[in-house]
Scaffold this motif. Structure first.
Motif, mmCIF file in Angstrom:
data_model
loop_
_atom_site.group_PDB
_atom_site.id
_atom_site.type_symbol
_atom_site.label_atom_id
_atom_site.label_comp_id
_atom_site.label_asym_id
_atom_site.label_seq_id
_atom_site.Cartn_x
_atom_site.Cartn_y
_atom_site.Cartn_z
ATOM 1 N N TYR A 70 4.896 -2.950 -5.965
ATOM 2 C CA TYR A 70 4.384 -4.230 -5.466
ATOM 3 C C TYR A 70 4.514 -5.217 -6.623
ATOM 4 C CZ TYR A 70 2.533 -1.357 -1.733
ATOM 5 O OH TYR A 70 2.416 -0.484 -0.692
ATOM 6 N N ASN B 217 -4.914 -4.055 3.031
ATOM 7 C CA ASN B 217 -4.585 -3.052 4.053
ATOM 8 C C ASN B 217 -5.303 -1.732 3.787
ATOM 9 O OD1 ASN B 217 -2.892 -4.823 5.393
ATOM 10 N ND2 ASN B 217 -1.036 -4.035 4.417
ATOM 11 N N PHE C 205 -1.496 -5.208 -0.117
ATOM 12 C CA PHE C 205 -1.631 -3.760 -0.083
ATOM 13 C C PHE C 205 -3.097 -3.359 -0.201
ATOM 14 C CE2 PHE C 205 -1.812 0.271 -2.564
ATOM 15 C CZ PHE C 205 -1.365 1.125 -1.561
ATOM 16 N N GLU D 175 1.368 2.990 4.039
ATOM 17 C CA GLU D 175 2.563 2.316 3.527
ATOM 18 C C GLU D 175 3.410 3.247 2.667
ATOM 19 O OE1 GLU D 175 1.867 -1.566 1.840
ATOM 20 O OE2 GLU D 175 0.304 -2.004 3.300
#
Length: 163
Positions: free
Chosen positions: A34, A46, A43, A62
């Motif tokens: 990332y 989430n 992220f 992910e």
């Protein structure tokens, strides 16, 4: 079957969020995972949304293995690759939590964590360096952190005497 070479780079990220999902600390060890702050925060959001009401200790999100733990108003996360050994990630998470519990005198909550961020960063750095797990024993981590704090204090005293 995945035939990747074993790697010491076990941990992809560590982060601590408050009970609203706000970042208090984060360290990402894989610059390709990332690369931007925006992607990291997405992220984290989430992960938080999928884990903050769950009673589990592990999630696969992910394409990443995420182990986590909550305490009062904090959520602790350790992220590894999908083929990573969950027990290794849990050992890192346990070491982080137990070390913090010791320096915060069993009061692992947001305000105390924020008041002691220097020690929190020292602990994370003693456990993980560049994604490589250095230590998983909280007592060893605390000894190293105390040594570094003492060394820093000695240096400050020495400089103040020289002035």
């Amino acid at each position: 079957m995945d035939c990747r070479e074993p790697s010491l780079y076990t941990v992809k990220a560590v982060f601590i969020l408050d009970n609203d999902g706000n970042r208090l600390l984060s360290k990402y060890y894989d610059p390709e995972l990332y690369p931007s702050m925006k992607e990291q925060k997405n992220f984290e959001r989430n992960v938080f949304n999928k884990t903050h009401k769950a009673d589990n200790e592990i999630a696969f999100l992910e394409g990443m293995t995420v182990v986590y733990k909550s305490s009062i108003d904090l959520f602790f996360y350790v992220v590894g690759s999908p083929q990573e050994n969950e027990l290794m990630l849990v050992a890192v998470l346990s070491c982080l939590f137990e070390s913090l519990s010791q320096i915060l005198r069993k009061n692992v909550e947001r305000r105390c964590l924020l008041d002691n961020m220097e020690g929190v960063f020292l602990i994370v750095d003693e456990i993980i360096d560049g994604g490589v797990i250095l230590e998983s024993d909280p007592q060893q981590v605390l000894q190293k952190v105390n040594y570094r704090v003492l060394q820093s204090a000695k240096e400050q005293i020495k400089w103040s005497i020289l002035k």
